[in-house]
Enzyme design. Sequence first.
Site, PDB file in Angstrom:
ATOM      1  CD  GLU A  17      98.501  35.956  36.674  1.00 46.95           C
ATOM      2  OE1 GLU A  17      98.794  36.033  37.876  1.00 46.95           O
ATOM      3  OE2 GLU A  17      97.387  36.261  36.214  1.00 46.95           O
ATOM      4  CE1 TYR A  49      94.204  23.764  38.770  1.00 48.13           C
ATOM      5  CE2 TYR A  49      92.131  24.641  39.585  1.00 48.13           C
ATOM      6  CZ  TYR A  49      92.942  23.573  39.294  1.00 48.13           C
ATOM      7  OH  TYR A  49      92.479  22.292  39.533  1.00 48.13           O
ATOM      8  CB  ALA A 127      92.392  31.303  49.911  1.00 46.69           C
ATOM      9  CE1 TYR A 148      91.300  39.937  44.997  1.00 39.35           C
ATOM     10  CE2 TYR A 148      91.845  39.066  47.178  1.00 39.35           C
ATOM     11  CZ  TYR A 148      91.539  38.862  45.841  1.00 39.35           C
ATOM     12  OH  TYR A 148      91.488  37.576  45.350  1.00 39.35           O
ATOM     13  CG  HIS A 152      87.572  39.708  47.712  1.00 37.42           C
ATOM     14  ND1 HIS A 152      86.256  39.294  47.800  1.00 37.42           N
ATOM     15  CD2 HIS A 152      88.142  38.950  46.746  1.00 37.42           C
ATOM     16  CE1 HIS A 152      86.059  38.313  46.927  1.00 37.42           C
ATOM     17  NE2 HIS A 152      87.184  38.083  46.283  1.00 37.42           N
TER      18      HIS A 152
HETATM   19  P1  FAD Z   1      89.883  34.336  50.054  1.00 36.69           P
HETATM   20  O1  FAD Z   1      91.194  34.720  50.613  1.00 36.69           O
HETATM   21  O2  FAD Z   1      89.247  33.087  50.560  1.00 36.69           O
HETATM   22  O3  FAD Z   1      88.913  35.582  50.240  1.00 36.69           O
HETATM   23  C1  FAD Z   1      87.652  35.663  49.572  1.00 36.69           C
HETATM   24  C2  FAD Z   1      86.718  36.556  50.365  1.00 36.69           C
HETATM   25  O4  FAD Z   1      86.328  35.892  51.578  1.00 36.69           O
HETATM   26  C3  FAD Z   1      87.335  37.889  50.801  1.00 36.69           C
HETATM   27  O5  FAD Z   1      86.302  38.854  50.792  1.00 36.69           O
HETATM   28  C4  FAD Z   1      87.795  37.606  52.237  1.00 36.69           C
HETATM   29  O6  FAD Z   1      87.865  38.780  53.031  1.00 36.69           O
HETATM   30  C5  FAD Z   1      86.697  36.663  52.717  1.00 36.69           C
HETATM   31  N1  FAD Z   1      87.139  35.717  53.754  1.00 36.69           N
HETATM   32  C6  FAD Z   1      88.303  35.036  53.797  1.00 36.69           C
HETATM   33  N2  FAD Z   1      88.324  34.229  54.889  1.00 36.69           N
HETATM   34  C7  FAD Z   1      87.144  34.398  55.516  1.00 36.69           C
HETATM   35  C8  FAD Z   1      86.555  33.843  56.688  1.00 36.69           C
HETATM   36  N3  FAD Z   1      87.210  32.951  57.442  1.00 36.69           N
HETATM   37  N4  FAD Z   1      85.293  34.247  57.055  1.00 36.69           N
HETATM   38  C9  FAD Z   1      84.614  35.166  56.291  1.00 36.69           C
HETATM   39  N5  FAD Z   1      85.125  35.729  55.182  1.00 36.69           N
HETATM   40  C10 FAD Z   1      86.369  35.339  54.795  1.00 36.69           C
HETATM   41  N6  FAD Z   1      91.100  33.090  40.133  1.00 36.69           N
HETATM   42  C11 FAD Z   1      91.150  31.918  39.438  1.00 36.69           C
HETATM   43  O7  FAD Z   1      90.109  31.305  39.177  1.00 36.69           O
HETATM   44  N7  FAD Z   1      92.363  31.393  39.022  1.00 36.69           N
HETATM   45  C12 FAD Z   1      93.546  32.010  39.264  1.00 36.69           C
HETATM   46  O8  FAD Z   1      94.605  31.520  38.871  1.00 36.69           O
HETATM   47  C13 FAD Z   1      93.523  33.265  39.984  1.00 36.69           C
HETATM   48  N8  FAD Z   1      94.673  33.924  40.270  1.00 36.69           N
HETATM   49  C14 FAD Z   1      94.632  35.081  41.017  1.00 36.69           C
HETATM   50  C15 FAD Z   1      95.823  35.728  41.342  1.00 36.69           C
HETATM   51  C16 FAD Z   1      95.811  36.928  42.068  1.00 36.69           C
HETATM   52  C17 FAD Z   1      97.104  37.608  42.404  1.00 36.69           C
HETATM   53  C18 FAD Z   1      94.558  37.490  42.472  1.00 36.69           C
HETATM   54  C19 FAD Z   1      94.522  38.776  43.229  1.00 36.69           C
HETATM   55  C20 FAD Z   1      93.368  36.827  42.169  1.00 36.69           C
HETATM   56  C21 FAD Z   1      93.389  35.630  41.441  1.00 36.69           C
HETATM   57  N9  FAD Z   1      92.206  34.947  41.120  1.00 36.69           N
HETATM   58  C22 FAD Z   1      92.252  33.764  40.416  1.00 36.69           C
HETATM   59  C23 FAD Z   1      90.893  35.492  41.532  1.00 36.69           C
HETATM   60  C24 FAD Z   1      90.448  34.945  42.915  1.00 36.69           C
HETATM   61  O9  FAD Z   1      90.174  33.559  42.815  1.00 36.69           O
HETATM   62  C25 FAD Z   1      89.202  35.726  43.340  1.00 36.69           C
HETATM   63  O10 FAD Z   1      89.523  37.063  43.581  1.00 36.69           O
HETATM   64  C26 FAD Z   1      88.406  35.126  44.484  1.00 36.69           C
HETATM   65  O11 FAD Z   1      87.146  35.803  44.540  1.00 36.69           O
HETATM   66  C27 FAD Z   1      89.041  35.240  45.853  1.00 36.69           C
HETATM   67  O12 FAD Z   1      90.101  34.411  46.008  1.00 36.69           O
HETATM   68  P2  FAD Z   1      91.040  34.518  47.326  1.00 36.69           P
HETATM   69  O13 FAD Z   1      92.000  33.405  47.254  1.00 36.69           O
HETATM   70  O14 FAD Z   1      91.548  35.889  47.490  1.00 36.69           O
HETATM   71  O15 FAD Z   1      89.926  34.212  48.457  1.00 36.69           O
END
Ligand code: FAD
Length: 291
Positions: A17, A49, A127, A148, A152
């Site tokens: 990465e 990003y 997401a 995670y 998370h």
């Molecule tokens: P989600 O999957 O949306 O989850 C976030 C939280 O919401 C979790 O606690 C989940 O359990 C909860 N949740 C999900 N769906 C629901 C629902 N329907 N109802 C209630 N709760 C829900 N950040 C950046 O800014 N840029 C990057 O390029 C970047 N790359 C990353 C790459 C990896 C491999 C990882 C592990 C993280 C990265 N991050 C990046 C950080 C990431 O953006 C953060 O960890 C962020 O807080 C969560 O993103 P997510 O896509 O996992 O969110």
Amino acid sequence: MKISDLLYNNKPSISFEVFPPKTDTSFESVKHATEEIAKLQPAFMSVTYGAGGGTSKYTLDIARNIHDEIHVPTLAHLTCVSSSKETIHKRIEEFRNANIKNIMALRGDLTPELMNSDRNTWDYRYAVDLIHELKEYHDEFCIGGACYPEVHPESSSFEEDIQHLKEKVDAGCSFLTSQMFFENDLFYKFVYRCRTAGINVPIIPGIMPITSASQVEKSISLSGSYMPTRLKNIVNKFGNSPEAMKQAGINYATEQIIDIYANGFNHVHVYSMNKPDVAKAILNNISNMLG
Ligand code: FAD
């Protein structure tokens, strides 16, 4: 090349990465560093990003350069929570036009400003909302999601986090990449929980080499990862000696990677932090193990 096609290979492989530059002035040096890493010919490279200090506007430029000039498959990250639908669709079209076939669909972290705003006004809350929209492109993109092993930080329980993770996979993620961890058993237990919950896509372990004492606090506070005593002792012993710390951190990450391969996982993603020397040293340490 879609990343999902690489992950079912039964020989060990590695990917790296990188993050985009923070400013116009650092663009050339970041471009050079990412090219040096790409020249090591990893299975693929991901470009974050906005994370890691870079800005989102350069993700496309760095990803396209790696893809077009060094011919390494590229995974472009995309976060949605602070963006409008219009911006996100513009970004997706840009990736599409650049022939980037792999997108890591992320929510992004909640800034204090977002935390205090009305969530009903957001175009994207999680997401999974972005994954649904990417699926409208009829499988043109291979979609990845984040996971995670140590939960998370916003989740109240493992069960809840894994349930939401399953929703992402059901919506269309072909693979998951994990947050960094420093204790492999935590990852293995997490994968077991995912499989029990019916999450069957490949789960790529994410490994962060700790190569300086200052990086420890930053990495741990960002990820909330558990720091084993063995790693704490290494930092206490070598933290004041940059070269020794770098070597020890590379060796610690290498041991994690070898253990992961030995436990039947054939792909590892390394958070290279734009450091070609670190990527190269890790690759040298495992060169005879790769397929
Ligand atoms: P989600 O999957 O949306 O989850 C976030 C939280 O919401 C979790 O606690 C989940 O359990 C909860 N949740 C999900 N769906 C629901 C629902 N329907 N109802 C209630 N709760 C829900 N950040 C950046 O800014 N840029 C990057 O390029 C970047 N790359 C990353 C790459 C990896 C491999 C990882 C592990 C993280 C990265 N991050 C990046 C950080 C990431 O953006 C953060 O960890 C962020 O807080 C969560 O993103 P997510 O896509 O996992 O969110």
